[in-house]
Design a protein around this motif. Structure first.
Motif, PDB file in Angstrom:
ATOM      1  N   VAL A 142       0.800  -1.515  -0.625  1.00 56.26           N
ATOM      2  CA  VAL A 142       0.082   0.383  -0.116  1.00 56.26           C
ATOM      3  C   VAL A 142       0.791   1.227   0.061  1.00 56.26           C
ATOM      4  CG1 VAL A 142      -1.987   1.415   1.430  1.00 56.26           C
ATOM      5  CG2 VAL A 142      -1.785  -1.451   1.087  1.00 56.26           C
ATOM      6  N   PRO A 143       0.606   1.943  -1.295  1.00 50.55           N
ATOM      7  CA  PRO A 143       1.473   3.373  -1.380  1.00 50.55           C
ATOM      8  C   PRO A 143       1.555   4.093   0.104  1.00 50.55           C
ATOM      9  CG  PRO A 143      -0.323   3.218  -3.025  1.00 50.55           C
ATOM     10  CD  PRO A 143      -0.127   1.919  -1.896  1.00 50.55           C
ATOM     11  N   TRP A 144       2.600   5.344   0.210  1.00 42.85           N
ATOM     12  CA  TRP A 144       2.698   6.239   2.122  1.00 42.85           C
ATOM     13  C   TRP A 144       1.067   7.035   1.027  1.00 42.85           C
ATOM     14  CZ3 TRP A 144       4.383   7.034   6.201  1.00 42.85           C
ATOM     15  CH2 TRP A 144       4.619   8.401   6.277  1.00 42.85           C
ATOM     16  N   SER A 145       1.014   7.212   0.155  1.00 46.90           N
ATOM     17  CA  SER A 145      -0.191   8.220  -0.211  1.00 46.90           C
ATOM     18  C   SER A 145      -1.096   7.890   0.065  1.00 46.90           C
ATOM     19  CB  SER A 145      -0.004   9.323  -1.472  1.00 46.90           C
ATOM     20  OG  SER A 145      -0.058   7.636  -2.114  1.00 46.90           O
ATOM     21  N   GLN A 146      -1.321   6.534   0.608  1.00 45.54           N
ATOM     22  CA  GLN A 146      -2.957   5.788   0.129  1.00 45.54           C
ATOM     23  C   GLN A 146      -2.722   5.769   1.791  1.00 45.54           C
ATOM     24  OE1 GLN A 146      -3.359   2.902  -2.054  1.00 45.54           O
ATOM     25  NE2 GLN A 146      -3.823   4.561  -4.263  1.00 45.54           N
ATOM     26  N   ARG A 147      -1.795   5.605   2.893  1.00 44.35           N
ATOM     27  CA  ARG A 147      -2.308   6.185   4.042  1.00 44.35           C
ATOM     28  C   ARG A 147      -2.782   6.558   4.870  1.00 44.35           C
ATOM     29  NH1 ARG A 147      -1.855   0.446   6.340  1.00 44.35           N
ATOM     30  NH2 ARG A 147       0.415  -0.795   4.835  1.00 44.35           N
ATOM     31  N   GLY A 148      -3.473   6.122   5.385  1.00 46.51           N
ATOM     32  CA  GLY A 148      -3.986   6.925   6.527  1.00 46.51           C
ATOM     33  C   GLY A 148      -3.507   7.465   8.048  1.00 46.51           C
ATOM     34  N   ARG A 149      -3.153   8.343   8.624  1.00 45.90           N
ATOM     35  CA  ARG A 149      -3.341   9.239   9.558  1.00 45.90           C
ATOM     36  C   ARG A 149      -2.510   8.554  10.335  1.00 45.90           C
ATOM     37  NH1 ARG A 149      -4.876  15.194  12.050  1.00 45.90           N
ATOM     38  NH2 ARG A 149      -2.727  15.903  12.553  1.00 45.90           N
ATOM     39  N   PRO A 150      -3.638   7.024  11.468  1.00 49.83           N
ATOM     40  CA  PRO A 150      -2.941   6.534  12.196  1.00 49.83           C
ATOM     41  C   PRO A 150      -1.374   5.573  11.792  1.00 49.83           C
ATOM     42  CG  PRO A 150      -5.276   6.097  12.259  1.00 49.83           C
ATOM     43  CD  PRO A 150      -4.975   6.700  11.188  1.00 49.83           C
ATOM     44  N   ILE A 151      -1.864   5.087  10.631  1.00 51.21           N
ATOM     45  CA  ILE A 151      -0.550   4.477  10.029  1.00 51.21           C
ATOM     46  C   ILE A 151       0.722   5.604  10.014  1.00 51.21           C
ATOM     47  CG2 ILE A 151       0.751   3.081   8.045  1.00 51.21           C
ATOM     48  CD1 ILE A 151      -1.175   1.673  10.212  1.00 51.21           C
ATOM     49  N   ARG A 152       0.663   6.330   9.278  1.00 52.47           N
ATOM     50  CA  ARG A 152       2.106   7.615   8.992  1.00 52.47           C
ATOM     51  C   ARG A 152       2.274   7.958  10.078  1.00 52.47           C
ATOM     52  NH1 ARG A 152      -0.007   9.611   3.238  1.00 52.47           N
ATOM     53  NH2 ARG A 152       1.732  11.907   3.935  1.00 52.47           N
ATOM     54  N   ASP A 153       0.977   8.470  11.337  1.00 52.82           N
ATOM     55  CA  ASP A 153       1.651   8.843  12.729  1.00 52.82           C
ATOM     56  C   ASP A 153       2.538   8.294  13.555  1.00 52.82           C
ATOM     57  OD1 ASP A 153      -0.005  11.140  12.329  1.00 52.82           O
ATOM     58  OD2 ASP A 153      -1.211  10.684  14.148  1.00 52.82           O
ATOM     59  N   LEU A 154       2.187   7.008  13.307  1.00 53.56           N
ATOM     60  CA  LEU A 154       3.593   5.541  13.600  1.00 53.56           C
ATOM     61  C   LEU A 154       4.461   5.800  12.917  1.00 53.56           C
ATOM     62  CD1 LEU A 154       1.041   3.016  14.339  1.00 53.56           C
ATOM     63  CD2 LEU A 154       1.945   4.147  16.079  1.00 53.56           C
ATOM     64  N   TRP A 155       5.274   6.273  11.886  1.00 53.40           N
ATOM     65  CA  TRP A 155       5.940   6.449  11.265  1.00 53.40           C
ATOM     66  C   TRP A 155       6.549   7.221  11.455  1.00 53.40           C
ATOM     67  CZ3 TRP A 155       8.783   2.416  10.018  1.00 53.40           C
ATOM     68  CH2 TRP A 155       8.264   0.769   9.449  1.00 53.40           C
ATOM     69  N   LEU A 156       5.950   8.042  11.437  1.00 59.68           N
ATOM     70  CA  LEU A 156       6.498   9.907  12.155  1.00 59.68           C
ATOM     71  C   LEU A 156       7.096  10.038  13.206  1.00 59.68           C
ATOM     72  CD1 LEU A 156       3.521  11.555  10.041  1.00 59.68           C
ATOM     73  CD2 LEU A 156       6.041  12.856   9.449  1.00 59.68           C
ATOM     74  N   LYS A 157       6.648   9.472  13.852  1.00 62.70           N
ATOM     75  CA  LYS A 157       6.914   9.515  15.177  1.00 62.70           C
ATOM     76  C   LYS A 157       8.445   8.597  15.411  1.00 62.70           C
ATOM     77  CE  LYS A 157       5.695   7.492  19.675  1.00 62.70           C
ATOM     78  NZ  LYS A 157       5.051   7.222  20.789  1.00 62.70           N
ATOM     79  N   GLU A 158       8.471   7.398  14.423  1.00 62.81           N
ATOM     80  CA  GLU A 158       9.601   7.414  14.614  1.00 62.81           C
ATOM     81  C   GLU A 158      10.923   7.791  13.319  1.00 62.81           C
ATOM     82  OE1 GLU A 158      12.929   3.778  14.572  1.00 62.81           O
ATOM     83  OE2 GLU A 158      10.636   3.617  15.717  1.00 62.81           O
ATOM     84  N   ALA A 159      10.589   8.787  12.605  1.00 62.49           N
ATOM     85  CA  ALA A 159      11.435   9.284  11.787  1.00 62.49           C
ATOM     86  C   ALA A 159      12.024  10.572  12.854  1.00 62.49           C
ATOM     87  CB  ALA A 159      10.450   9.781  10.574  1.00 62.49           C
TER      88      ALA A 159
END
Length: 111
Positions: A83-100
């Motif tokens: 599933v491309p990054w651009s199609q991921r919702g906020r809950p998934i993206r927020d987890l990866w932003l926290k890791e970054a």
């Protein structure tokens, strides 16, 4: 002059040495691209939590690595679902932003 590294809407952070000098930590959204000053690109950024806006030079942002760009790279390296990054919702993206953010803080020596 080269193209700007960051784009409107992108989430960035101040690099570690700027935070140590008093710049705010945390996520900032690029609101506007500004004309260069002394040959360096500038941006109008807004703090995600406080809403405070400020003008920053490109060299002050995220150790030259945008938080969102790193999060996307980390996600794509671990993405088994295709599933491309651009199609991921906020809950998934927020987890990866926290890791970054965590990795950038560790790299810049900010705790």
């Amino acid at each position: 002059m080269n193209d700007q590294k960051y784009h409107v809407g992108q989430i960035v952070q101040f690099c570690g040495w700027e935070v140590k000098r008093g710049a705010p930590s945390g996520d900032h959204r690029v609101e506007r691209l500004l004309p260069p000053d002394s040959g360096e690109h500038q941006y109008r950024v807004k703090a995600v939590e406080s809403g405070r806006e400020r003008v920053v030079r490109e060299s002050q942002i995220g150790g030259r690595v945008a938080v969102e760009t790193l999060a996307q790279s980390l996600y794509e390296a671990e993405n088994a679902t295709n599933v491309p990054w651009s199609q991921r919702g906020r809950p998934i993206r927020d987890l990866w932003l926290k890791e970054a953010r965590s990795r950038l803080a560790d790299a810049d020596g900010v705790g």
